[in-house]
Write a protein that holds these residues in place. Structure first.
Motif, short mmCIF file in Angstrom:
data_model
loop_
_atom_site.label_atom_id
_atom_site.label_comp_id
_atom_site.label_asym_id
_atom_site.label_seq_id
_atom_site.Cartn_x
_atom_site.Cartn_y
_atom_site.Cartn_z
N THR A 72 32.27 63.06 29.72
CA THR A 72 33.93 62.26 29.66
C THR A 72 34.90 63.25 29.56
O THR A 72 35.26 64.64 29.43
CB THR A 72 34.83 62.26 28.14
N TYR A 74 38.81 64.32 30.17
CA TYR A 74 40.75 64.18 29.02
C TYR A 74 41.59 64.76 29.38
O TYR A 74 41.60 66.28 29.58
CB TYR A 74 40.25 63.75 27.44
N MET A 96 38.18 75.83 27.21
CA MET A 96 37.93 74.40 27.24
C MET A 96 36.50 73.93 27.63
O MET A 96 36.28 73.38 27.43
CB MET A 96 39.16 74.14 28.76
N GLN A 146 41.55 70.38 34.54
CA GLN A 146 39.96 70.65 33.81
C GLN A 146 40.02 69.77 32.92
O GLN A 146 38.61 69.97 32.63
CB GLN A 146 40.46 71.27 32.07
N ALA A 147 40.08 68.30 34.09
CA ALA A 147 39.47 67.12 32.85
C ALA A 147 38.21 66.63 34.70
O ALA A 147 37.40 65.93 34.00
CB ALA A 147 40.02 65.23 32.79
N ALA A 149 36.67 69.11 34.82
CA ALA A 149 35.55 70.50 35.31
C ALA A 149 34.47 70.12 33.95
O ALA A 149 34.97 70.32 33.05
CB ALA A 149 35.87 71.58 35.44
#
Lengths: 228, 302
Positions: A72, A74, A96, A146-147, A149
């Motif tokens: 997932t 986000y 993260m 970042q979502a 990776a």
């Protein structure tokens, strides 16, 4: 080719401080489709996402049907972060994306994937910049990067392009289309009707309950003349 | 661990004998306190950065002040005057957990709620002190409140070693998740963090550290050592690595100088006060540096 889970929400209700924020929500987000959730401020969009991400107690059922162990991603709208803190883009990516304490540097295994994601969003070479000095649009690009990776099977987004310029928003739309083509499931809280019209396959209009659902044109026609 | 402590003490004496260290290092209690500060400094330095990023300075201060009440309860219950660890740990833990639990279930702002809890805790502590002061020497009470290097023994060093190991293991393993949980709980959950559990784990960490450091820095000032070095480090850092590195450096230097300087220059102040004053001086210097160099907020070239 990845295949995202089928997100199935049934009869979801949320009460906050004695106020019914969401009531009887049914929603399906299918693999290989972009599902946009629209609605006015206070309509319960962010509350729905928080319930979906396990941050909010709720009544009803949220199920993820598909292969176990899916990834997932986000993309939040913003971070609750003091912008004067000495945290670089790479520091936040490390926070993260890895277990090893971020102050020891990025893990080699994840750094390449993160750099690729940052590069895709036009942030190549900006890893050592302080997050606090980035523009609003650049910060959102980083949060979207970042979502990616690692590449998500389910991508959940909360107005990720609200501070971006046109080019940034188009870039995000293009990446979302690529993910859709690869079979990922995409759930996108969005305020921008034009963008919804361009990228959404399915739309749910929330006003504390489901006020309308269907294809973008259908929902738009239904609420024509009303503020989104 | 006694042979290790003896060996380190012998090394310090040897270095002092050759002029590499001040004469104060010939004293056993100074050597013990310095060994303690070598554990406390890095520990508080790392945890301090978490306190600053999580904006929990006031929360930590409240836990530190709760230690005073814990000490009073412990003495009344018959614990040792100089090491009332059990009651101090117990009361601080209950105080921190109840405060955190209440924070999550009220619409009151955090600073107001912490202020209320802090006032209640201090009021209880102050009331109990009346009874406690009749049972013990006032100087012992001062030592607990403001620290005293005279009372550090090998048993305390053992305890500090265990606390150091627990906190570094727990804090190191969950450092990223704890920070991310305060920056974006939803993002932290997506990345596999149990945000609520980690919030309570952080309270436990702060409590353990408070209790372990009380002999050196004192119950009233221990949380200042969590906040001030990290705040000074923030002034001159341009990345998380520098932030943590400087914080550890400043924290350790504050402890060492705060212990040695009063001894070396015959300044009759408690170790806790001296340590925090050194840390405060470092903060002032770094604040001036930050201002002079343009706040370090200008982005470095990509």
């Amino acid at each position: 080719m990845t295949k995202g889970p089928h997100v199935s929400i049934r009869n979801l209700s949320v009460r906050l401080g004695g106020v019914q924020v969401l009531a009887g929500i049914d929603l399906d987000a299918a693999p290989g489709r972009v599902h946009c959730v629209v609605g006015p401020n206070g309509g319960g969009k962010t509350t729905l996402l928080r319930a979906l991400l396990g941050q909010m107690p709720y009544d009803g059922e949220i199920a993820f049907e598909g292969e176990p162990g899916f990834v997932t991603g986000y993309a939040p709208q913003s971070l609750d972060l003091d912008r004067s803190l000495p945290l670089t883009v790479n520091d936040l990516m490390a926070l993260m994306g890895q277990r090893r304490p971020a102050f020891l540097g990025r893990a080699r295994a994840t750094a390449q994937v993160q750099d690729a994601a940052l590069g895709r969003l036009g942030l190549a070479g900006k890893g050592e910049r302080l997050f606090g000095v980035l523009s609003g649009g650049e910060r959102q690009r980083m949060l979207f990067a970042q979502a990616l990776a690692p590449m998500p099977d389910l991508l959940v987004m909360d107005e990720p392009t609200s501070n971006m310029d046109e080019a940034g928003a188009r870039l995000v739309e293009s990446i979302v289309r690529d993910l859709r083509a690869q079979g990922s499931t995409i759930l996108w809280v969005n305020h921008d009707w034009e963008q919804v019209r361009r990228v959404a396959d399915d739309v749910t209009l929330l006003r504390g309950r489901v006020a309308a659902r269907g294809a973008p044109a259908q929902v738009l026609e239904r609420v024509a003349g009303e503020p989104a | 661990m006694s042979p290790v402590y003896d060996a380190l003490r012998a090394l310090m004496e040897w270095l002092a004998g050759h002029g590499a260290l001040p004469n104060a290092f010939f004293l056993q209690f100074v050597a013990n306190a310095v060994m303690a500060s070598l554990l406390i400094g890095p520990l508080l330095g790392v945890l301090g950065t978490m306190v600053v990023v999580k904006r929990m300075a006031f929360f930590s201060q409240a836990i530190g002040n709760a230690a005073l009440t814990g000490v009073s309860i412990g003495v009344l219950l018959g614990e040792s005057n100089t090491s009332p660890y059990i009651s101090m740990f117990g009361f601080c833990l209950i105080f921190g957990v109840v405060l955190r639990y209440t924070q999550q279930r009220t619409s009151l702002s955090s600073d107001v709620l912490i202020g209320v809890f802090l006032s209640i805790s201090l009021a209880i502590g102050a009331s109990l002190l009346l009874f406690v002061s009749a049972r013990m020497n006032t100087h012992v009470l001062e030592n607990i409140m403001f620290g005293s290097i005279l009372t550090v023994n090998y048993g305390d060093l053992d305890l500090l070693g265990v606390v150091f190991f627990i906190c570094m293991t727990l804090g190191g393993t969950f450092y990223n998740q704890m920070l991310l949980g305060s920056i974006s709980p939803s993002l932290a959950e997506v990345r596999g963090a149990q945000v609520r559990v980690l919030e309570y784990a952080f309270v436990v960490l702060i409590t353990i550290v408070t209790v372990a450091c009380v002999k050196i820095v004192g119950a009233v000032l221990v949380e200042a050592l969590l906040v001030v070095p990290a705040a000074a480090a923030r002034n001159v850092s341009r990345s998380l690595r520098e932030f943590v590195g400087y914080s550890v450096l400043f924290s350790t230097a504050s402890c060492m100088l705060g212990i040695v300087m009063p001894m070396q220059f015959n300044i009759p102040i408690p170790s806790g006060g001296a340590i925090i004053l050194v840390a405060a001086a470092l903060f002032a210097v770094t604040a001036v540096l930050r201002n002079a160099l343009g706040g370090f907020r200008v982005a470095r070239p990509a």
